[in-house]
Design a protein around this motif. Structure first.
Motif, PDB file in Angstrom:
ATOM      1  N   ALA A   3       4.476  -1.277  -1.275  1.00 40.73           N
ATOM      2  CA  ALA A   3       3.474  -2.208  -1.790  1.00 40.73           C
ATOM      3  C   ALA A   3       2.585  -2.812  -0.700  1.00 40.73           C
ATOM      4  O   ALA A   3       1.357  -2.807  -0.816  1.00 40.73           O
ATOM      5  CB  ALA A   3       4.157  -3.314  -2.582  1.00 40.73           C
ATOM      6  N   LEU A   4       3.168  -3.356   0.336  1.00 39.36           N
ATOM      7  CA  LEU A   4       2.369  -4.030   1.357  1.00 39.36           C
ATOM      8  C   LEU A   4       1.437  -3.075   2.076  1.00 39.36           C
ATOM      9  O   LEU A   4       0.258  -3.393   2.317  1.00 39.36           O
ATOM     10  CB  LEU A   4       3.276  -4.750   2.353  1.00 39.36           C
TER      11      LEU A   4
ATOM     12  N   VAL B  57      -1.572  -5.214  -7.069  1.00 43.52           N
ATOM     13  CA  VAL B  57      -0.488  -4.340  -6.598  1.00 43.52           C
ATOM     14  C   VAL B  57       0.783  -5.168  -6.561  1.00 43.52           C
ATOM     15  O   VAL B  57       0.859  -6.185  -5.867  1.00 43.52           O
ATOM     16  CB  VAL B  57      -0.799  -3.777  -5.195  1.00 43.52           C
ATOM     17  N   THR B  58       1.781  -4.745  -7.320  1.00 48.69           N
ATOM     18  CA  THR B  58       3.004  -5.540  -7.403  1.00 48.69           C
ATOM     19  C   THR B  58       3.912  -5.287  -6.202  1.00 48.69           C
ATOM     20  O   THR B  58       4.034  -4.164  -5.725  1.00 48.69           O
ATOM     21  CB  THR B  58       3.786  -5.220  -8.691  1.00 48.69           C
ATOM     22  N   LEU B  59       4.543  -6.350  -5.757  1.00 47.48           N
ATOM     23  CA  LEU B  59       5.443  -6.263  -4.604  1.00 47.48           C
ATOM     24  C   LEU B  59       6.841  -5.849  -5.053  1.00 47.48           C
ATOM     25  O   LEU B  59       7.836  -6.525  -4.746  1.00 47.48           O
ATOM     26  CB  LEU B  59       5.476  -7.605  -3.868  1.00 47.48           C
TER      27      LEU B  59
ATOM     28  N   ASP C 132       4.329   5.232  -3.381  1.00 46.95           N
ATOM     29  CA  ASP C 132       3.888   5.980  -2.207  1.00 46.95           C
ATOM     30  C   ASP C 132       2.528   5.442  -1.774  1.00 46.95           C
ATOM     31  O   ASP C 132       1.548   5.561  -2.511  1.00 46.95           O
ATOM     32  CB  ASP C 132       3.793   7.468  -2.542  1.00 46.95           C
ATOM     33  N   GLU C 133       2.482   4.857  -0.596  1.00 48.55           N
ATOM     34  CA  GLU C 133       1.223   4.276  -0.121  1.00 48.55           C
ATOM     35  C   GLU C 133       0.119   5.309   0.066  1.00 48.55           C
ATOM     36  O   GLU C 133      -1.067   4.976   0.103  1.00 48.55           O
ATOM     37  CB  GLU C 133       1.437   3.511   1.190  1.00 48.55           C
ATOM     38  N   ALA C 134       0.507   6.587   0.153  1.00 47.13           N
ATOM     39  CA  ALA C 134      -0.491   7.642   0.328  1.00 47.13           C
ATOM     40  C   ALA C 134      -1.406   7.774  -0.889  1.00 47.13           C
ATOM     41  O   ALA C 134      -2.508   8.314  -0.779  1.00 47.13           O
ATOM     42  CB  ALA C 134       0.200   8.978   0.606  1.00 47.13           C
ATOM     43  N   THR C 135      -0.958   7.293  -2.040  1.00 53.91           N
ATOM     44  CA  THR C 135      -1.774   7.386  -3.253  1.00 53.91           C
ATOM     45  C   THR C 135      -2.627   6.140  -3.486  1.00 53.91           C
ATOM     46  O   THR C 135      -3.488   6.138  -4.370  1.00 53.91           O
ATOM     47  CB  THR C 135      -0.881   7.589  -4.497  1.00 53.91           C
TER      48      THR C 135
ATOM     49  N   ALA D 162       3.457 -12.386   3.672  1.00 51.68           N
ATOM     50  CA  ALA D 162       3.311 -10.955   3.965  1.00 51.68           C
ATOM     51  C   ALA D 162       2.108 -10.365   3.254  1.00 51.68           C
ATOM     52  O   ALA D 162       1.374  -9.547   3.819  1.00 51.68           O
ATOM     53  CB  ALA D 162       4.585 -10.210   3.555  1.00 51.68           C
ATOM     54  N   ALA D 163       1.874 -10.780   2.010  1.00 47.37           N
ATOM     55  CA  ALA D 163       0.736 -10.270   1.260  1.00 47.37           C
ATOM     56  C   ALA D 163      -0.581 -10.699   1.893  1.00 47.37           C
ATOM     57  O   ALA D 163      -1.534  -9.918   1.986  1.00 47.37           O
ATOM     58  CB  ALA D 163       0.803 -10.742  -0.188  1.00 47.37           C
TER      59      ALA D 163
END
Length: 204
Positions: free
Chosen positions: A46-47, A39-41, A18-21, A75-76
């Protein structure tokens, strides 16, 4: 990459669902004294997580891990990653990572893979999967024939085993997932993450 190996004795390997965290996790790690995060994809979040951390927590060096395809590298980089990490390496992935201009920590598990990466100019490598591939004994045994290489072993490492790796001359840091356990992240217990990070800084 050699400088990145010196940022912290432990590089948190983080899986975020969850990107919110993301920002709170990064702030907790930083508060505990950890200045770098991978941060693992591995998840759809992740992105965006990388994007948010890079924008809102600029004091932590944010990298993207599990780069296994050329499009991952692009993308990263677009998301704001400061460095890339691969679990292994192929020519296509290495070339795509090089095109981004970002520092790369390429993965190797064998002497031949390490030598091949050294031929391409890499002196700092990820040793993965560390425990399954021979652990401390393996890295100690290859220090003689490969004196110019330093490693960030990752995979199966715990707070108990980390000091054994960190004592090796050819190890700059270790990668660890124990700083951000999934249940702790899900529960939003960022104080716990801060405490785990603080403990990790004392492992060397």
């Amino acid at each position: 990459m050699t400088d990145l190996l010196a940022v912290s004795p432990v590089v948190p390997v983080v899986v975020l669902d969850d990107e919110a965290t993301a920002v709170d996790v990064a702030k907790a790690l930083l508060a505990g004294g950890i200045g770098i995060v991978e941060v693992t994809l591995r998840t759809p979040a992740a992105l965006e997580s990388i994007r948010r951390i890079a924008a809102e927590v600029p004091d932590i060096v944010t990298g993207a891990g599990t780069v296994t395809a050329p499009e991952h590298a692009k993308a990263a980089a677009a998301a704001g990653a400061s460095f890339l990490v691969t679990p292994g390496c192929t020519d296509q992935v290495l070339d795509a990572c090089a095109e981004t201009g970002l520092p790369l920590l390429p993965g190797a598990a064998t002497v031949s893979e390490a030598m091949r990466l050294a031929e391409r100019g890499f002196t700092a490598l990820k040793f993965f999967p560390a425990e399954a591939a021979g652990g401390v004994a393996y890295l100690k045994s290859i220090a003689g024939p490969l004196p110019g290489l330093r490693f960030c072993p990752t995979g199966g490492i715990t707070p108990a085993s980390a000091p054994g790796y960190l004592a090796l001359k050819n190890v700059g840091c270790v990668g660890g997932s124990w700083l951000t356990p999934a249940d702790v992240v899900k529960a939003g217990d960022f104080d716990k993450i801060r405490d785990l990070a603080e403990a990790a800084t004392k492992l060397r």
